[in-house]
Write a protein that holds these residues in place. Structure first.
Motif, PDB file in Angstrom:
ATOM      1  N   SER A  31      37.613  49.082  39.709  1.00  0.00           N
ATOM      2  CA  SER A  31      37.309  49.366  41.121  1.00  0.00           C
ATOM      3  C   SER A  31      36.682  48.186  41.837  1.00  0.00           C
ATOM      4  O   SER A  31      36.557  48.200  43.065  1.00  0.00           O
ATOM      5  N   THR A  32      36.245  47.155  41.074  1.00  0.00           N
ATOM      6  CA  THR A  32      35.709  45.937  41.703  1.00  0.00           C
ATOM      7  C   THR A  32      36.592  44.723  41.382  1.00  0.00           C
ATOM      8  O   THR A  32      36.206  43.593  41.667  1.00  0.00           O
TER       9      THR A  32
ATOM     10  N   PRO B 177      37.551  56.237  32.135  1.00  0.00           N
ATOM     11  CA  PRO B 177      36.904  55.213  32.976  1.00  0.00           C
ATOM     12  C   PRO B 177      35.477  54.865  32.585  1.00  0.00           C
ATOM     13  O   PRO B 177      34.988  53.790  32.928  1.00  0.00           O
TER      14      PRO B 177
ATOM     15  N   THR C 243      31.824  49.367  33.100  1.00  0.00           N
ATOM     16  CA  THR C 243      32.809  50.299  32.559  1.00  0.00           C
ATOM     17  C   THR C 243      34.220  49.893  32.987  1.00  0.00           C
ATOM     18  O   THR C 243      34.394  49.114  33.927  1.00  0.00           O
TER      19      THR C 243
ATOM     20  N   ALA D 249      37.026  43.119  38.666  1.00  0.00           N
ATOM     21  CA  ALA D 249      36.124  42.146  38.045  1.00  0.00           C
ATOM     22  C   ALA D 249      36.896  40.980  37.425  1.00  0.00           C
ATOM     23  O   ALA D 249      37.994  41.156  36.893  1.00  0.00           O
ATOM     24  N   GLY D 250      36.285  39.821  37.512  1.00  0.00           N
ATOM     25  CA  GLY D 250      36.849  38.635  36.856  1.00  0.00           C
ATOM     26  C   GLY D 250      36.073  38.403  35.580  1.00  0.00           C
ATOM     27  O   GLY D 250      36.094  39.222  34.676  1.00  0.00           O
TER      28      GLY D 250
ATOM     29  N   ALA E 245      30.152  39.109  33.304  1.00  0.00           N
ATOM     30  CA  ALA E 245      28.899  38.880  32.584  1.00  0.00           C
ATOM     31  C   ALA E 245      28.146  40.187  32.338  1.00  0.00           C
ATOM     32  O   ALA E 245      27.293  40.266  31.466  1.00  0.00           O
TER      33      ALA E 245
ATOM     34  N   GLY F 190      34.639  51.070  36.638  1.00  0.00           N
ATOM     35  CA  GLY F 190      33.890  50.244  37.594  1.00  0.00           C
ATOM     36  C   GLY F 190      34.501  48.863  37.727  1.00  0.00           C
ATOM     37  O   GLY F 190      34.588  48.310  38.830  1.00  0.00           O
ATOM     38  N   SER F 191      34.947  48.301  36.606  1.00  0.00           N
ATOM     39  CA  SER F 191      35.496  46.939  36.678  1.00  0.00           C
ATOM     40  C   SER F 191      36.874  46.940  37.338  1.00  0.00           C
ATOM     41  O   SER F 191      37.235  45.984  38.023  1.00  0.00           O
TER      42      SER F 191
ATOM     43  N   HIS G  24      31.931  30.516  37.182  1.00  0.00           N
ATOM     44  CA  HIS G  24      33.193  30.303  36.462  1.00  0.00           C
ATOM     45  C   HIS G  24      33.901  29.128  37.135  1.00  0.00           C
ATOM     46  O   HIS G  24      34.633  29.317  38.104  1.00  0.00           O
TER      47      HIS G  24
ATOM     48  N   GLY H 200      39.831  57.268  45.747  1.00  0.00           N
ATOM     49  CA  GLY H 200      39.920  58.316  44.737  1.00  0.00           C
ATOM     50  C   GLY H 200      39.101  57.946  43.517  1.00  0.00           C
ATOM     51  O   GLY H 200      38.593  56.821  43.415  1.00  0.00           O
TER      52      GLY H 200
ATOM     53  N   GLU I 107      36.805  50.163  45.154  1.00  0.00           N
ATOM     54  CA  GLU I 107      35.418  50.650  45.035  1.00  0.00           C
ATOM     55  C   GLU I 107      35.318  52.163  45.206  1.00  0.00           C
ATOM     56  O   GLU I 107      34.380  52.676  45.832  1.00  0.00           O
ATOM     57  N   GLY I 108      36.298  52.874  44.703  1.00  0.00           N
ATOM     58  CA  GLY I 108      36.241  54.334  44.710  1.00  0.00           C
ATOM     59  C   GLY I 108      36.552  54.974  46.052  1.00  0.00           C
ATOM     60  O   GLY I 108      36.485  56.199  46.183  1.00  0.00           O
TER      61      GLY I 108
ATOM     62  N   ILE J 162      39.059  57.332  39.578  1.00  0.00           N
ATOM     63  CA  ILE J 162      39.926  57.035  38.423  1.00  0.00           C
ATOM     64  C   ILE J 162      39.446  57.878  37.241  1.00  0.00           C
ATOM     65  O   ILE J 162      38.260  57.847  36.887  1.00  0.00           O
TER      66      ILE J 162
HETATM   67  C1  LIG Z   1      24.455  40.879  35.878  1.00  0.00           C
HETATM   68  C2  LIG Z   1      25.837  41.018  36.449  1.00  0.00           C
HETATM   69  C3  LIG Z   1      26.780  40.050  36.159  1.00  0.00           C
HETATM   70  C4  LIG Z   1      28.061  40.151  36.679  1.00  0.00           C
HETATM   71  N1  LIG Z   1      28.949  39.193  36.366  1.00  0.00           N
HETATM   72  C5  LIG Z   1      30.184  39.263  36.854  1.00  0.00           C
HETATM   73  C6  LIG Z   1      31.127  38.279  36.504  1.00  0.00           C
HETATM   74  O1  LIG Z   1      30.834  37.376  35.724  1.00  0.00           O
HETATM   75  N2  LIG Z   1      32.353  38.355  37.052  1.00  0.00           N
HETATM   76  C7  LIG Z   1      32.709  39.372  37.899  1.00  0.00           C
HETATM   77  O2  LIG Z   1      33.833  39.423  38.376  1.00  0.00           O
HETATM   78  N3  LIG Z   1      31.827  40.334  38.202  1.00  0.00           N
HETATM   79  C8  LIG Z   1      30.590  40.294  37.718  1.00  0.00           C
HETATM   80  N4  LIG Z   1      29.696  41.267  38.040  1.00  0.00           N
HETATM   81  C9  LIG Z   1      30.143  42.371  38.860  1.00  0.00           C
HETATM   82  C10 LIG Z   1      30.933  43.311  37.936  1.00  0.00           C
HETATM   83  O3  LIG Z   1      32.304  43.097  38.175  1.00  0.00           O
HETATM   84  C11 LIG Z   1      30.590  44.704  38.184  1.00  0.00           C
HETATM   85  O4  LIG Z   1      29.191  44.845  37.993  1.00  0.00           O
HETATM   86  C12 LIG Z   1      31.242  45.650  37.195  1.00  0.00           C
HETATM   87  O5  LIG Z   1      32.589  45.361  36.961  1.00  0.00           O
HETATM   88  C13 LIG Z   1      31.152  47.019  37.751  1.00  0.00           C
HETATM   89  O6  LIG Z   1      31.309  47.930  36.710  1.00  0.00           O
HETATM   90  P1  LIG Z   1      30.337  49.176  36.609  1.00  0.00           P
HETATM   91  O7  LIG Z   1      30.896  50.055  35.562  1.00  0.00           O
HETATM   92  O8  LIG Z   1      28.939  48.729  36.480  1.00  0.00           O
HETATM   93  O9  LIG Z   1      30.599  49.877  38.026  1.00  0.00           O
HETATM   94  P2  LIG Z   1      29.571  50.429  39.086  1.00  0.00           P
HETATM   95  O10 LIG Z   1      28.664  49.336  39.528  1.00  0.00           O
HETATM   96  O11 LIG Z   1      29.023  51.692  38.594  1.00  0.00           O
HETATM   97  O12 LIG Z   1      30.587  50.740  40.267  1.00  0.00           O
HETATM   98  C14 LIG Z   1      31.229  49.709  40.961  1.00  0.00           C
HETATM   99  C15 LIG Z   1      32.116  50.350  42.040  1.00  0.00           C
HETATM  100  O13 LIG Z   1      33.202  51.022  41.400  1.00  0.00           O
HETATM  101  C16 LIG Z   1      33.234  52.392  41.784  1.00  0.00           C
HETATM  102  N5  LIG Z   1      33.646  53.149  40.599  1.00  0.00           N
HETATM  103  C17 LIG Z   1      33.042  53.176  39.385  1.00  0.00           C
HETATM  104  N6  LIG Z   1      33.729  53.977  38.545  1.00  0.00           N
HETATM  105  C18 LIG Z   1      34.789  54.458  39.239  1.00  0.00           C
HETATM  106  C19 LIG Z   1      35.864  55.343  38.933  1.00  0.00           C
HETATM  107  N7  LIG Z   1      35.994  55.907  37.738  1.00  0.00           N
HETATM  108  N8  LIG Z   1      36.774  55.620  39.907  1.00  0.00           N
HETATM  109  C20 LIG Z   1      36.668  55.074  41.135  1.00  0.00           C
HETATM  110  N9  LIG Z   1      35.666  54.231  41.486  1.00  0.00           N
HETATM  111  C21 LIG Z   1      34.745  53.937  40.554  1.00  0.00           C
HETATM  112  C22 LIG Z   1      31.820  52.725  42.243  1.00  0.00           C
HETATM  113  O14 LIG Z   1      31.839  53.779  43.172  1.00  0.00           O
HETATM  114  C23 LIG Z   1      31.400  51.413  42.889  1.00  0.00           C
HETATM  115  O15 LIG Z   1      31.905  51.328  44.201  1.00  0.00           O
HETATM  116  C24 LIG Z   1      28.411  41.226  37.524  1.00  0.00           C
HETATM  117  C25 LIG Z   1      27.466  42.204  37.811  1.00  0.00           C
HETATM  118  C26 LIG Z   1      26.193  42.110  37.281  1.00  0.00           C
HETATM  119  C27 LIG Z   1      25.197  43.171  37.604  1.00  0.00           C
END
Ligand SMILES: Cc1cc2nc3c(=O)[nH]c(=O)nc-3n(C[C@H](O)[C@H](O)[C@H](O)COP(=O)(O)OP(=O)(O)OC[C@H]3O[C@@H](n4cnc5c(N)ncnc54)[C@H](O)[C@@H]3O)c2cc1C
Length: 294
Positions: free
Chosen positions: A56-57, A21, A50, A59-60, A44, A53-54, A286, A114, A110-111, A116
């Protein structure tokens, strides 16, 4: 999870990768580029975001226009549950029809359900050829209509991003980018195709965009130029931070999704409210999937 940063296996024939992860999205894509494959989710923040993280959110990102969000690309997960038990959902195969889709529960959680510890993700061949159209318009209605007309013609852009004047101004100042002075909105539209068809596909798309009388329109297939614009778009948020009047000025980023066809009306509403409340709002996002960052 930074130490869970190994890419465990990649199988282009079976279209999957197994990753820990903490692997950053850009690092995974750099590795996949060696075999001309991609892992499509591309927020972006991909240089820092990661896999865990992506997921768990959910991400698009920029390529969601063509490939959808992260949930389309996760085949299975290994998860440590709150009681310490480990479970595996899904797996490496592309089709699973029996029983509940437990993988989906963890995507976007968002974790909370559990941690990942391993992900089985789908990978996809990189498009053979891509090209980029930059079109500048004076109204957001034209940008919205442009993307609606392109999609109605059966064209699915690889990327379709828009930036408003405030965002363009911040990129001018922070990154030295140049845009036509009179442009209020910029549309960045990527077309994916084959080497044989890319020129015709770009022309066909540009023809639709020209019907709305852009202030300027250009096409590029130069990889350096394309990378420069891509990085600038990805850096829109950090550029806005850099051009604040003072570091005490707060920047709040919103993330709203509306139907793409309703985007022009939604953007007009946001701009009107901002005027009414006397706050500065920069708009970008987007446009193909109606995702606005304001
Ligand atoms: C500048 C910027 C631009 C962005 N642009 C976009 C975009 O264009 N499109 C879009 O969809 N999103 C965008 N995002 C949001 C983006 O989706 C998230 O920032 C990113 O995917 C989260 O990944 P991370 O590794 O930083 O996770 P973190 O921010 O570290 O964690 C995000 C969540 O996931 C949980 N988590 C992390 N790792 C794990 C794991 N292993 N198991 C369980 N839970 C976990 C954390 O507890 C937290 O709740 C943007 C964010 C920023 C800061």
């Amino acid at each position: 999870m930074a130490k869970f940063n190994r890419i465990l296996s990649i199988s282009p024939a079976d279209r999957y990768a197994v990753v820990e992860p903490g692997v950053r999205l850009d690092d995974l894509n750099e590795k996949l580029a060696e075999i001309n494959f991609i892992y499509p989710p591309d927020p972006a923040s991909s240089m820092a975001a990661t896999v865990g993280g992506s997921i768990s959110t959910n991400a698009g990102g920029l390529r969601a226009s063509m490939y959808g969000t992260t949930k389309e690309w996760v085949l299975g997960l290994e998860v440590v549950l709150p009681n310490g038990n480990m479970m595996t959902t899904g797996g490496r195969v592309l089709k699973r029809s029996a029983g509940y889709d437990l993988t989906a529960l963890f995507i976007g959680a968002e974790g909370t359900l559990g941690v990942i510890t391993k992900a089985f993700v789908k990978i996809w061949p990189k498009p053979e050829a891509t090209g980029r159209i930059l079109a500048y318009y004076d109204t957001i209605e034209k940008v919205g209509l442009a993307i609606k007309n392109v999609k109605s013609a059966g064209i699915t852009p690889l990327i379709a991003e828009f930036l408003d004047k405030i965002t363009m101004d911040s990129l001018r100042k922070a990154k030295g980018m140049s845009f036509p002075e009179t442009a209020s909105y910029m549309l960045i539209l990527d077309v994916a195709s084959t080497n044989l068809s890319i020129s015709a596909d770009l022309e066909r798309t540009a023809k639709i965009l020209r019907e709305l009388e852009p202030i300027d329109l250009s096409i590029t297939r130069d990889p350096d130029e394309m990378a420069r614009i891509y990085e600038a778009r990805k850096g829109a948020y950090s550029s806005l931070l850099k051009v604040r009047k003072s570091s005490s000025q707060r920047v709040i980023i919103g993330d709203v999704v509306v139907l793409a066809s309703e985007l022009p009306a939604a953007l007009k509403l946001v701009a009107g409210k901002a005027d009414e409340l006397g706050i500065m709002v920069a708009l970008f996002g987007h446009i193909s999937d109606g995702n606005i960052h304001a």
